[in-house]
Design a protein around this motif. Structure first.
Motif, PDB file in Angstrom:
ATOM      1  N   THR A 116       1.826  12.645  11.567  1.00  0.00           N
ATOM      2  CA  THR A 116       2.100  12.798  10.132  1.00  0.00           C
ATOM      3  C   THR A 116       2.365  11.441   9.485  1.00  0.00           C
ATOM      4  OG1 THR A 116       2.999  14.994  10.517  1.00  0.00           O
ATOM      5  CG2 THR A 116       3.555  13.962   8.428  1.00  0.00           C
ATOM      6  N   ILE A 117       3.116  10.592  10.150  1.00  0.00           N
ATOM      7  CA  ILE A 117       3.365   9.241   9.623  1.00  0.00           C
ATOM      8  C   ILE A 117       2.044   8.495   9.484  1.00  0.00           C
ATOM      9  CG2 ILE A 117       4.433   6.992  10.131  1.00  0.00           C
ATOM     10  CD1 ILE A 117       6.463   9.076   9.241  1.00  0.00           C
ATOM     11  N   LYS A 118       1.181   8.630  10.482  1.00  0.00           N
ATOM     12  CA  LYS A 118      -0.138   7.991  10.408  1.00  0.00           C
ATOM     13  C   LYS A 118      -0.891   8.474   9.180  1.00  0.00           C
ATOM     14  CE  LYS A 118      -3.827   9.598  11.962  1.00  0.00           C
ATOM     15  NZ  LYS A 118      -4.895  10.237  12.710  1.00  0.00           N
ATOM     16  N   ARG A 119      -0.895   9.781   8.941  1.00  0.00           N
ATOM     17  CA  ARG A 119      -1.610  10.334   7.782  1.00  0.00           C
ATOM     18  C   ARG A 119      -1.040   9.803   6.470  1.00  0.00           C
ATOM     19  NH1 ARG A 119      -2.899  16.608   9.297  1.00  0.00           N
ATOM     20  NH2 ARG A 119      -4.145  16.132  11.143  1.00  0.00           N
ATOM     21  N   ILE A 120       0.276   9.689   6.397  1.00  0.00           N
ATOM     22  CA  ILE A 120       0.912   9.155   5.189  1.00  0.00           C
ATOM     23  C   ILE A 120       0.480   7.710   4.964  1.00  0.00           C
ATOM     24  CG2 ILE A 120       3.138   8.439   4.202  1.00  0.00           C
ATOM     25  CD1 ILE A 120       4.338  10.954   5.585  1.00  0.00           C
ATOM     26  N   ILE A 121       0.504   6.912   6.016  1.00  0.00           N
ATOM     27  CA  ILE A 121       0.140   5.496   5.908  1.00  0.00           C
ATOM     28  C   ILE A 121      -1.331   5.334   5.541  1.00  0.00           C
ATOM     29  CG2 ILE A 121      -0.182   3.375   7.269  1.00  0.00           C
ATOM     30  CD1 ILE A 121       2.470   4.138   8.700  1.00  0.00           C
ATOM     31  N   VAL A 122      -2.205   6.087   6.195  1.00  0.00           N
ATOM     32  CA  VAL A 122      -3.639   5.985   5.915  1.00  0.00           C
ATOM     33  C   VAL A 122      -3.930   6.384   4.464  1.00  0.00           C
ATOM     34  CG1 VAL A 122      -5.897   6.987   6.483  1.00  0.00           C
ATOM     35  CG2 VAL A 122      -4.370   6.234   8.316  1.00  0.00           C
ATOM     36  N   GLU A 123      -3.314   7.467   4.008  1.00  0.00           N
ATOM     37  CA  GLU A 123      -3.505   7.913   2.619  1.00  0.00           C
ATOM     38  C   GLU A 123      -3.003   6.857   1.641  1.00  0.00           C
ATOM     39  OE1 GLU A 123      -4.927   9.960  -0.397  1.00  0.00           O
ATOM     40  OE2 GLU A 123      -5.180  10.622   1.673  1.00  0.00           O
ATOM     41  N   ALA A 124      -1.864   6.259   1.938  1.00  0.00           N
ATOM     42  CA  ALA A 124      -1.309   5.231   1.053  1.00  0.00           C
ATOM     43  C   ALA A 124      -2.217   4.004   1.001  1.00  0.00           C
ATOM     44  CB  ALA A 124       0.090   4.840   1.512  1.00  0.00           C
ATOM     45  N   ILE A 125      -2.704   3.578   2.133  1.00  0.00           N
ATOM     46  CA  ILE A 125      -3.584   2.405   2.167  1.00  0.00           C
ATOM     47  C   ILE A 125      -4.835   2.667   1.345  1.00  0.00           C
ATOM     48  CG2 ILE A 125      -5.081   1.007   3.669  1.00  0.00           C
ATOM     49  CD1 ILE A 125      -2.849   1.324   5.827  1.00  0.00           C
ATOM     50  N   LYS A 126      -5.425   3.831   1.549  1.00  0.00           N
ATOM     51  CA  LYS A 126      -6.644   4.193   0.810  1.00  0.00           C
ATOM     52  C   LYS A 126      -6.365   4.222  -0.701  1.00  0.00           C
ATOM     53  CE  LYS A 126      -8.035   8.419   1.177  1.00  0.00           C
ATOM     54  NZ  LYS A 126      -8.575   9.699   1.635  1.00  0.00           N
ATOM     55  N   THR A 127      -5.243   4.799  -1.080  1.00  0.00           N
ATOM     56  CA  THR A 127      -4.898   4.934  -2.492  1.00  0.00           C
ATOM     57  C   THR A 127      -4.559   3.586  -3.126  1.00  0.00           C
ATOM     58  OG1 THR A 127      -4.059   7.167  -2.092  1.00  0.00           O
ATOM     59  CG2 THR A 127      -3.342   6.082  -4.112  1.00  0.00           C
ATOM     60  N   ILE A 128      -3.739   2.807  -2.463  1.00  0.00           N
ATOM     61  CA  ILE A 128      -3.262   1.542  -3.037  1.00  0.00           C
ATOM     62  C   ILE A 128      -4.340   0.464  -3.014  1.00  0.00           C
ATOM     63  CG2 ILE A 128      -1.559  -0.313  -2.776  1.00  0.00           C
ATOM     64  CD1 ILE A 128       0.334   1.923  -1.631  1.00  0.00           C
ATOM     65  N   ASN A 129      -5.051   0.340  -1.896  1.00  0.00           N
ATOM     66  CA  ASN A 129      -6.051  -0.723  -1.792  1.00  0.00           C
ATOM     67  C   ASN A 129      -7.305  -0.458  -2.622  1.00  0.00           C
ATOM     68  OD1 ASN A 129      -4.624  -2.598  -0.396  1.00  0.00           O
ATOM     69  ND2 ASN A 129      -5.587  -2.233   1.571  1.00  0.00           N
ATOM     70  N   SER A 130      -7.420   0.718  -3.217  1.00  0.00           N
ATOM     71  CA  SER A 130      -8.543   0.963  -4.128  1.00  0.00           C
ATOM     72  C   SER A 130      -8.289   0.312  -5.493  1.00  0.00           C
ATOM     73  CB  SER A 130      -8.787   2.467  -4.296  1.00  0.00           C
ATOM     74  OG  SER A 130      -7.703   3.067  -4.975  1.00  0.00           O
ATOM     75  N   GLU A 131      -7.060  -0.146  -5.693  1.00  0.00           N
ATOM     76  CA  GLU A 131      -6.676  -0.793  -6.959  1.00  0.00           C
ATOM     77  C   GLU A 131      -7.097  -2.257  -6.931  1.00  0.00           C
ATOM     78  OE1 GLU A 131      -5.978  -1.244 -10.407  1.00  0.00           O
ATOM     79  OE2 GLU A 131      -5.061   0.653  -9.810  1.00  0.00           O
ATOM     80  N   ASN A 132      -7.795  -2.700  -7.988  1.00  0.00           N
ATOM     81  CA  ASN A 132      -8.269  -4.082  -8.057  1.00  0.00           C
ATOM     82  C   ASN A 132      -7.392  -4.995  -8.902  1.00  0.00           C
ATOM     83  OD1 ASN A 132     -10.546  -3.756  -6.379  1.00  0.00           O
ATOM     84  ND2 ASN A 132     -11.608  -2.729  -8.064  1.00  0.00           N
ATOM     85  N   ASP A 133      -6.534  -4.414  -9.717  1.00  0.00           N
ATOM     86  CA  ASP A 133      -5.624  -5.200 -10.538  1.00  0.00           C
ATOM     87  C   ASP A 133      -4.352  -5.462  -9.725  1.00  0.00           C
ATOM     88  OD1 ASP A 133      -3.094  -4.836 -12.586  1.00  0.00           O
ATOM     89  OD2 ASP A 133      -4.696  -6.104 -13.416  1.00  0.00           O
ATOM     90  N   HIS A 134      -3.995  -6.732  -9.548  1.00  0.00           N
ATOM     91  CA  HIS A 134      -2.876  -7.054  -8.658  1.00  0.00           C
ATOM     92  C   HIS A 134      -1.554  -6.463  -9.145  1.00  0.00           C
ATOM     93  CE1 HIS A 134      -1.797 -10.314 -11.421  1.00  0.00           C
ATOM     94  NE2 HIS A 134      -0.639 -10.348 -10.802  1.00  0.00           N
TER      95      HIS A 134
END
Length: 163
Positions: A116-134
């Protein structure tokens, strides 16, 4: 046969709950809207039960939290040099954050209670790193850090030990 069906239904309910939790996390990271998302952080929310239901120790969670804090420190260092973080430094932050994903996968592979922690981290990375504005990236990252602070706090409370 009935016992097997009960276990199957329990697994399906858990997967649905995790799916809802991941959707709620994604929405909170993106929008920061605390209206309905307050349940995420409450004692009735999924994070309060996460550590006890999966036998996750505080030290397992803190290893990820420590790296999240290191990334935050690095962002502050870059911002102190120049309030508008240059593209090269911004990419370093995104890469450093993305490197949590293979660590999470490895951790879940070695210890199934970390799935579950892995899923939370993977989802967060996907969501946050899709942002191009710093600046927006930093805001989303801060919300993710808040989520992880809640997970750490509840894991500490549930464990009742000093790890």
């Amino acid at each position: 046969m009935e016992n097997w069906n009960n276990r199957k239904n329990e697994r399906e309910r858990t997967n649905i709950d995790q799916g809802n939790m991941l959707t709620d996390i994604r929405n909170y990271i993106i929008n920061g809207d605390l209206g309905k998302d307050l349940i995420l952080f409450s004692e009735r929310g999924p994070f309060s039960k996460l550590s006890i239901s999966n036998n996750i120790t505080t030290s397992q969670i803190r290893k990820f939290y420590s790296e999240i804090l290191n990334i935050e420190d690095l962002a502050h260092i870059y911002a102190s040099k120049n309030p508008k973080i240059n593209q090269e430094d911004f990419e370093k932050l995104r890469i450093r954050f993305a490197l949590l994903e293979p660590i999470a996968h490895y951790s879940a592979m070695r210890q199934s209670n970390m799935e579950t922690i892995k899923r939370i981290i993977v989802e967060a990375i996907k969501t946050i790193n899709s942002e191009n504005d710093h600046q927006k990236w930093l805001e989303k990252f801060e919300r993710f850090k808040q989520i992880f602070e809640v997970i750490v706090a509840y894991s500490k409370e549930r464990s009742g030990k000093n790890e």
